[in-house]
Design a protein around this motif. Sequence first.
Motif, PDB file in Angstrom:
ATOM      1  N   THR A 200     -83.754  31.577 -39.497  1.00 59.73           N
ATOM      2  CA  THR A 200     -85.238  30.630 -39.668  1.00 59.73           C
ATOM      3  C   THR A 200     -85.854  30.531 -38.168  1.00 59.73           C
ATOM      4  OG1 THR A 200     -84.362  28.742 -39.293  1.00 59.73           O
ATOM      5  CG2 THR A 200     -84.412  28.967 -41.648  1.00 59.73           C
ATOM      6  N   TYR A 201     -86.973  29.563 -38.113  1.00 60.26           N
ATOM      7  CA  TYR A 201     -87.421  29.980 -36.568  1.00 60.26           C
ATOM      8  C   TYR A 201     -86.734  28.717 -36.149  1.00 60.26           C
ATOM      9  CZ  TYR A 201     -90.888  32.741 -37.071  1.00 60.26           C
ATOM     10  OH  TYR A 201     -91.975  34.125 -37.194  1.00 60.26           O
ATOM     11  N   THR A 202     -86.063  27.325 -37.013  1.00 66.25           N
ATOM     12  CA  THR A 202     -85.849  26.064 -36.396  1.00 66.25           C
ATOM     13  C   THR A 202     -83.949  27.005 -35.909  1.00 66.25           C
ATOM     14  OG1 THR A 202     -87.157  25.115 -37.725  1.00 66.25           O
ATOM     15  CG2 THR A 202     -85.050  23.911 -37.346  1.00 66.25           C
ATOM     16  N   LEU A 203     -83.628  27.878 -36.804  1.00 62.58           N
ATOM     17  CA  LEU A 203     -82.546  28.032 -36.547  1.00 62.58           C
ATOM     18  C   LEU A 203     -81.936  28.736 -34.491  1.00 62.58           C
ATOM     19  CD1 LEU A 203     -78.891  27.825 -37.109  1.00 62.58           C
ATOM     20  CD2 LEU A 203     -79.236  29.489 -38.260  1.00 62.58           C
ATOM     21  N   THR A 204     -82.998  29.736 -35.123  1.00 65.16           N
ATOM     22  CA  THR A 204     -83.129  30.206 -33.617  1.00 65.16           C
ATOM     23  C   THR A 204     -83.746  29.560 -32.317  1.00 65.16           C
ATOM     24  OG1 THR A 204     -84.139  32.252 -35.421  1.00 65.16           O
ATOM     25  CG2 THR A 204     -85.332  32.595 -32.521  1.00 65.16           C
ATOM     26  N   GLY A 205     -84.529  29.026 -32.155  1.00 63.13           N
ATOM     27  CA  GLY A 205     -85.010  27.992 -31.225  1.00 63.13           C
ATOM     28  C   GLY A 205     -83.720  26.891 -30.632  1.00 63.13           C
ATOM     29  N   LEU A 206     -82.804  26.556 -31.655  1.00 61.43           N
ATOM     30  CA  LEU A 206     -82.152  25.431 -31.401  1.00 61.43           C
ATOM     31  C   LEU A 206     -81.146  26.511 -30.957  1.00 61.43           C
ATOM     32  CD1 LEU A 206     -80.867  23.590 -34.732  1.00 61.43           C
ATOM     33  CD2 LEU A 206     -81.889  23.040 -32.588  1.00 61.43           C
ATOM     34  N   MET A 207     -80.891  27.397 -31.390  1.00 65.21           N
ATOM     35  CA  MET A 207     -80.222  28.770 -30.992  1.00 65.21           C
ATOM     36  C   MET A 207     -80.028  28.996 -29.070  1.00 65.21           C
ATOM     37  SD  MET A 207     -78.735  31.355 -33.503  1.00 65.21           S
ATOM     38  CE  MET A 207     -79.260  33.088 -32.714  1.00 65.21           C
ATOM     39  N   VAL A 208     -81.167  28.749 -28.971  1.00 70.87           N
ATOM     40  CA  VAL A 208     -81.770  28.960 -27.679  1.00 70.87           C
ATOM     41  C   VAL A 208     -81.597  28.091 -26.885  1.00 70.87           C
ATOM     42  CG1 VAL A 208     -84.222  29.835 -26.086  1.00 70.87           C
ATOM     43  CG2 VAL A 208     -83.695  31.450 -28.400  1.00 70.87           C
ATOM     44  N   THR A 209     -81.916  26.805 -27.492  1.00 69.01           N
ATOM     45  CA  THR A 209     -81.595  25.874 -26.672  1.00 69.01           C
ATOM     46  C   THR A 209     -80.350  25.258 -26.021  1.00 69.01           C
ATOM     47  OG1 THR A 209     -83.848  24.875 -27.874  1.00 69.01           O
ATOM     48  CG2 THR A 209     -82.249  23.250 -26.997  1.00 69.01           C
ATOM     49  N   ALA A 210     -79.290  25.524 -27.521  1.00 67.47           N
ATOM     50  CA  ALA A 210     -78.351  25.417 -27.046  1.00 67.47           C
ATOM     51  C   ALA A 210     -77.322  26.486 -26.260  1.00 67.47           C
ATOM     52  CB  ALA A 210     -77.350  25.610 -28.116  1.00 67.47           C
ATOM     53  N   ALA A 211     -77.752  27.283 -26.209  1.00 61.23           N
ATOM     54  CA  ALA A 211     -77.588  28.450 -24.955  1.00 61.23           C
ATOM     55  C   ALA A 211     -77.910  28.394 -23.351  1.00 61.23           C
ATOM     56  CB  ALA A 211     -78.230  30.086 -25.012  1.00 61.23           C
ATOM     57  N   SER A 212     -79.738  27.795 -23.663  1.00 60.59           N
ATOM     58  CA  SER A 212     -79.494  27.437 -22.221  1.00 60.59           C
ATOM     59  C   SER A 212     -79.714  25.807 -21.152  1.00 60.59           C
ATOM     60  CB  SER A 212     -81.559  27.010 -22.254  1.00 60.59           C
ATOM     61  OG  SER A 212     -81.946  28.422 -22.777  1.00 60.59           O
TER      62      SER A 212
ATOM     63  N   GLY B 239     -75.923  43.021 -30.008  1.00 63.40           N
ATOM     64  CA  GLY B 239     -76.096  43.925 -30.755  1.00 63.40           C
ATOM     65  C   GLY B 239     -75.083  43.871 -32.093  1.00 63.40           C
ATOM     66  N   PHE B 240     -74.176  42.640 -32.011  1.00 64.08           N
ATOM     67  CA  PHE B 240     -73.095  42.967 -32.960  1.00 64.08           C
ATOM     68  C   PHE B 240     -73.102  41.580 -34.163  1.00 64.08           C
ATOM     69  CE2 PHE B 240     -71.353  46.299 -29.790  1.00 64.08           C
ATOM     70  CZ  PHE B 240     -70.949  46.878 -30.361  1.00 64.08           C
ATOM     71  N   ALA B 241     -74.161  41.076 -33.334  1.00 63.36           N
ATOM     72  CA  ALA B 241     -73.530  39.647 -34.120  1.00 63.36           C
ATOM     73  C   ALA B 241     -74.241  40.417 -35.607  1.00 63.36           C
ATOM     74  CB  ALA B 241     -74.944  39.039 -33.413  1.00 63.36           C
ATOM     75  N   THR B 242     -72.998  39.586 -36.675  1.00 62.98           N
ATOM     76  CA  THR B 242     -73.522  39.749 -38.065  1.00 62.98           C
ATOM     77  C   THR B 242     -73.747  38.433 -38.876  1.00 62.98           C
ATOM     78  OG1 THR B 242     -71.579  39.102 -38.303  1.00 62.98           O
ATOM     79  CG2 THR B 242     -72.137  41.217 -38.108  1.00 62.98           C
ATOM     80  N   GLY B 243     -74.379  37.223 -38.093  1.00 64.10           N
ATOM     81  CA  GLY B 243     -74.260  36.215 -38.684  1.00 64.10           C
ATOM     82  C   GLY B 243     -74.716  34.943 -37.468  1.00 64.10           C
ATOM     83  N   PRO B 244     -75.476  33.723 -37.552  1.00 64.09           N
ATOM     84  CA  PRO B 244     -75.711  32.704 -36.495  1.00 64.09           C
ATOM     85  C   PRO B 244     -74.917  32.585 -35.333  1.00 64.09           C
ATOM     86  CG  PRO B 244     -75.862  31.824 -38.433  1.00 64.09           C
ATOM     87  CD  PRO B 244     -75.461  33.478 -39.001  1.00 64.09           C
ATOM     88  N   VAL B 245     -73.306  32.036 -36.468  1.00 65.19           N
ATOM     89  CA  VAL B 245     -72.661  31.774 -35.007  1.00 65.19           C
ATOM     90  C   VAL B 245     -72.432  33.552 -34.390  1.00 65.19           C
ATOM     91  CG1 VAL B 245     -70.256  31.052 -35.005  1.00 65.19           C
ATOM     92  CG2 VAL B 245     -71.559  30.374 -36.586  1.00 65.19           C
ATOM     93  N   LEU B 246     -72.620  34.271 -34.639  1.00 71.79           N
ATOM     94  CA  LEU B 246     -71.779  35.217 -33.676  1.00 71.79           C
ATOM     95  C   LEU B 246     -72.817  35.381 -32.936  1.00 71.79           C
ATOM     96  CD1 LEU B 246     -69.991  38.465 -35.497  1.00 71.79           C
ATOM     97  CD2 LEU B 246     -68.875  36.353 -34.082  1.00 71.79           C
ATOM     98  N   ALA B 247     -74.738  35.185 -32.981  1.00 73.28           N
ATOM     99  CA  ALA B 247     -75.821  35.220 -31.903  1.00 73.28           C
ATOM    100  C   ALA B 247     -75.301  34.316 -31.159  1.00 73.28           C
ATOM    101  CB  ALA B 247     -76.412  35.509 -33.502  1.00 73.28           C
ATOM    102  N   ALA B 248     -75.095  32.999 -31.618  1.00 72.27           N
ATOM    103  CA  ALA B 248     -75.436  31.870 -30.715  1.00 72.27           C
ATOM    104  C   ALA B 248     -74.139  31.981 -30.085  1.00 72.27           C
ATOM    105  CB  ALA B 248     -75.212  30.797 -31.439  1.00 72.27           C
TER     106      ALA B 248
END
Length: 170
Positions: A40-52, A90-99
Amino acid sequence: MRSSHVAVLALLIVGHAAVDVGAGALPALVQYLRTELRLTYTLTGLMVTAASLSGALVQVAAGWTADRHPSLWMVPAGVALTATGLALAGFATGPVLAASSLAVLALGPALFHPEAVRTAYQLAGESRATMMGYFTVGGSVGWALGPTVVAVLAGAFGLRGLTLWLAVGL
């Protein structure tokens, strides 16, 4: 300025470009991840925020460390972490690996910048402002190339194509 200083400063500028490719890549990268992983856009945004935010905290700690103990190892480690984070995405298969990949991607600039700026400032001698201008251009070039790196590698080879960036970063 001594030729050895010029060589180190040139490496710092190129390293700055390589590190800021990761930051510039982030907007394009998260769109690929969102689409591929059906986030979702929300989860994507939260991942970027947490990483930053995690990168910002690490950058303060890295700066504190570099002020007390010259830590030149942070410069190549920052470049390597940036390339590794981009490749891991490139190997992310879900939100945890992407984050997790985004967190590694954020650690690279956080380690790189404090020590690289301190070293560039010290080596620049009387031309500190000019050198900081060149150093900043390196970062701007990297930032500008980031979306293109993601588009070219992921477009040609899928997200796993981002592993090719390891050759540049390492």
